[in-house]
Design an enzyme around this catalytic site. Structure first.
Site, PDB file in Angstrom:
ATOM      1  N   LYS A   1       0.852  -1.187   0.000  1.00  9.99           N
ATOM      2  CA  LYS A   1       0.000   0.000   0.000  1.00  9.99           C
ATOM      3  C   LYS A   1       0.881   1.228   0.000  1.00  9.99           C
ATOM      4  O   LYS A   1       1.863   1.300   0.744  1.00  9.99           O
ATOM      5  CB  LYS A   1      -0.896  -0.006   1.256  1.00  9.99           C
ATOM      6  CG  LYS A   1      -1.939   1.089   1.247  1.00  9.99           C
ATOM      7  CD  LYS A   1      -3.180   0.667   0.515  1.00  9.99           C
ATOM      8  CE  LYS A   1      -4.132   1.819   0.214  1.00  9.99           C
ATOM      9  NZ  LYS A   1      -3.752   2.584  -1.006  1.00  9.99           N
TER      10      LYS A   1
ATOM     11  N   LYS B   1       4.546   2.758   8.424  1.00 11.83           N
ATOM     12  CA  LYS B   1       3.324   3.529   8.694  1.00 11.83           C
ATOM     13  C   LYS B   1       2.107   2.603   8.824  1.00 11.83           C
ATOM     14  O   LYS B   1       1.321   2.720   9.759  1.00 11.83           O
ATOM     15  CB  LYS B   1       3.111   4.518   7.535  1.00 11.83           C
ATOM     16  CG  LYS B   1       2.204   5.675   7.860  1.00 11.83           C
ATOM     17  CD  LYS B   1       1.891   6.504   6.617  1.00 11.83           C
ATOM     18  CE  LYS B   1       3.027   7.349   6.129  1.00 11.83           C
ATOM     19  NZ  LYS B   1       2.568   8.379   5.143  1.00 11.83           N
TER      20      LYS B   1
ATOM     21  N   LYS C   1       5.428   2.025  -2.855  1.00  5.00           N
ATOM     22  CA  LYS C   1       5.439   3.415  -3.327  1.00  5.00           C
ATOM     23  C   LYS C   1       5.798   3.408  -4.806  1.00  5.00           C
ATOM     24  O   LYS C   1       6.368   2.437  -5.299  1.00  5.00           O
ATOM     25  CB  LYS C   1       6.494   4.231  -2.573  1.00  5.00           C
ATOM     26  CG  LYS C   1       6.261   5.721  -2.572  1.00  5.00           C
ATOM     27  CD  LYS C   1       5.202   6.086  -1.551  1.00  5.00           C
ATOM     28  CE  LYS C   1       5.059   7.547  -1.316  1.00  5.00           C
ATOM     29  NZ  LYS C   1       4.374   7.802  -0.040  1.00  5.00           N
TER      30      LYS C   1
ATOM     31  N   THR D   1      -5.368  13.050   5.397  1.00  7.18           N
ATOM     32  CA  THR D   1      -3.991  13.190   5.891  1.00  7.18           C
ATOM     33  C   THR D   1      -3.920  14.366   6.874  1.00  7.18           C
ATOM     34  O   THR D   1      -3.364  14.248   7.971  1.00  7.18           O
ATOM     35  CB  THR D   1      -3.004  13.383   4.722  1.00  7.18           C
ATOM     36  OG1 THR D   1      -3.190  12.296   3.806  1.00  7.18           O
ATOM     37  CG2 THR D   1      -1.567  13.387   5.199  1.00  7.18           C
TER      38      THR D   1
ATOM     39  N   ASN E   1      -2.689  19.771  -0.271  1.00  7.13           N
ATOM     40  CA  ASN E   1      -3.872  19.116   0.291  1.00  7.13           C
ATOM     41  C   ASN E   1      -3.780  18.928   1.817  1.00  7.13           C
ATOM     42  O   ASN E   1      -4.672  19.344   2.565  1.00  7.13           O
ATOM     43  CB  ASN E   1      -4.030  17.768  -0.451  1.00  7.13           C
ATOM     44  CG  ASN E   1      -5.039  16.869   0.199  1.00  7.13           C
ATOM     45  OD1 ASN E   1      -4.870  16.445   1.330  1.00  7.13           O
ATOM     46  ND2 ASN E   1      -6.103  16.573  -0.506  1.00  7.13           N
TER      47      ASN E   1
ATOM     48  N   SER F   1      -7.661   5.396   3.240  1.00  2.86           N
ATOM     49  CA  SER F   1      -7.508   4.547   2.054  1.00  2.86           C
ATOM     50  C   SER F   1      -7.946   3.122   2.386  1.00  2.86           C
ATOM     51  O   SER F   1      -8.603   2.446   1.600  1.00  2.86           O
ATOM     52  CB  SER F   1      -6.049   4.508   1.594  1.00  2.86           C
ATOM     53  OG  SER F   1      -5.774   5.601   0.760  1.00  2.86           O
TER      54      SER F   1
END
Ligand code: GLU
Length: 430
Positions: A68, A92, A104, A188, A219, A356
């Site tokens: 992820k 994380k 990533k 976030t 964002n 997510s």
């Protein structure tokens, strides 16, 4: 050590091992990413010419579940940095106790130089080339630096064409109309905000007495600024890549956001509906913002903003990292020494990946959660993991960052133990 390297990121594990009982086999496994795919993406440009872009996807670990992590578009993107970012995603997801490994990826491109249709062709081309490498059970991408919901929507559509069935769960951070989740776009920032609220509760802060500087106004920076402002915190400085603004009495955050998003520039304004007028403020550079005498500094831009060179200038008492890796290891040591409270990125920036996960759960179950429900679940999970990180840190007498790494390593270590380490295989040899 050069902080852009993967090896420098692994140094944090060494610190965790010094304080907790972590099986060396886990460290061996985490040192090498599971798989890396690099592809070239030919794109027909609007003027008829052909450009070939390079993109990659890295699976760091699948110990706790499918990979992820985000996909970023950035001109300076390199594989070494992406390996580091994928490793951070493994940590994380483990800190938030999500059933995911880390991944990533991205494309080396300046998206601002492309027209909307060039951007669409690039995004679709990239996903078509990595389609065998991703999937709802193997690796689930998401937005990251300079990518957004629309791009995720194109990617989901392209992947669905490749596999010949509609597959929303392959990617998260999609537009609502294409299977996205309520609350994902601000998640976030909200995650970082929940961390500030936990500190507020712990230390009995009065928000009106607290000043905040936000480094990076994309964002995540905008979302945390808006939420803190609503609660009475004084947002005295914000900056983007071109520089910042400072006003000791604080800004009207909705006005600044409105102006930035409509005019693509950061300006000190106050708006009544869509009519904005300038307010008095000081223009400052990014370095000046990082050195302001504020209570809370929120790094919300790229990695490596605070280094060994400028960490000595930081005067904030608390840092809440909602960017990935905003402090280098050297900066971290200097700030720890000064007694600054740092809520580390692998906790404070985890609101996005947590929502997510909620989006993926909704896509797979066919359910649709209300925004209120999403925010409540996010708050519960972030508060619980914040508490566990603090407890771990206190138990071992270490800063929260090391506490977060210890917690992540314990969870990853349990998976390694469950499959059997050298102890098991030696003891059970017939
Ligand atoms: N790009 C975000 C991060 O760095 C979100 C990743 C995700 O949602 O999978 O955490």
């Amino acid at each position: 050590m050069d902080d852009r390297t993967y090896a420098s990121a692994l140094e944090r594990l060494e610190t965790a091992i010094e304080h907790a009982d972590i099986h060396p086999e886990l460290i061996e496994r985490l040192k090498k990413p599971k798989a890396i795919l690099t592809v070239s993406i030919p794109v027909r440009m609007d003027d008829g010419s052909l450009r070939v872009f390079e993109g990659s996807r890295i699976h760091h670990s699948d110990l706790l579940g499918p990979g992820k992590g985000g996909l970023r578009y950035h001109p300076d993107l390199d594989l070494e940095e992406m390996r580091k970012l994928a490793f951070w995603m493994t940590c994380k997801c483990a800190v938030l106790d999500l059933p995911y490994g880390g991944a990533k990826g991205g494309v080396a491109v300046d998206p601002k130089q492309l027209s909307p249709s060039e951007l669409e062709r690039l995004s679709r081309g990239f996903i078509a080339r990595i389609a065998d490498f991703i999937g709802p059970e193997t690796d689930i991408p998401a937005p990251d630096v300079y990518t957004n919901a629309r791009i995720m929507g194109w990617m989901m559509d392209e992947y669905s064409k490749v596999v010949r069935h509609r597959c929303p769960a392959v990617i998260t951070g999609k537009p609502l109309s294409l299977g996205g989740s309520h609350g994902r776009d601000t998640a976030t920032g909200r995650g970082g905000y929940i961390c500030v609220k936990e500190l507020e509760r712990l230390h009995d802060w009065n928000p009106e007495e607290k000043t905040v500087a936000i480094h990076g106004f994309g964002n995540a920076g905008q979302a945390i600024a808006r939420l803190l402002h609503q609660d009475g915190y004084r947002i005295v400085a914000v900056s983007d890549s071109r520089g910042g603004i400072h006003k000791e009495s604080g800004f009207d955050v909705p006005s600044i956001i409105h102006h930035k998003n409509h005019n693509r520039e950061l300006a000190a304004v106050y708006c009544e509906k869509s009519v904005c007028e300038a307010v008095e403020a000081r223009n400052i550079g990014n370095d000046e913002l990082l050195a302001l005498d504020v209570d809370i500094l929120v790094p919300a831009a790229l990695s490596g903003a605070v280094t060994g060179d400028n960490a000595g200038d930081v005067r904030a008492k608390t840092i809440v990292e909602i960017a990935n890796g905003p402090l280098t290891t050297e900066a971290d040591a200097i700030l720890d020494e000064k007694g600054v409270t740092i809520v580390p990125d692998i906790l404070a920036s985890a609101g996005g990946v947590t929502v997510s996960y909620f989006e993926w759960v909704q896509n797979r179950s066919g359910d649709v959660w209300s925004e209120e429900h999403v925010n409540q679940r996010l708050e519960e999970r972030m508060r619980e993991q914040f508490r566990l990180v603090r407890e771990t840190a206190e138990k071992h007498g270490v800063p929260m960052r090391t506490g977060a790494y210890i917690l992540a390593m314990q969870r990853l270590g349990a998976a390694v133990e469950a499959m059997g380490t050298s102890h098991f295989f030696n003891e059970n040899r017939s």
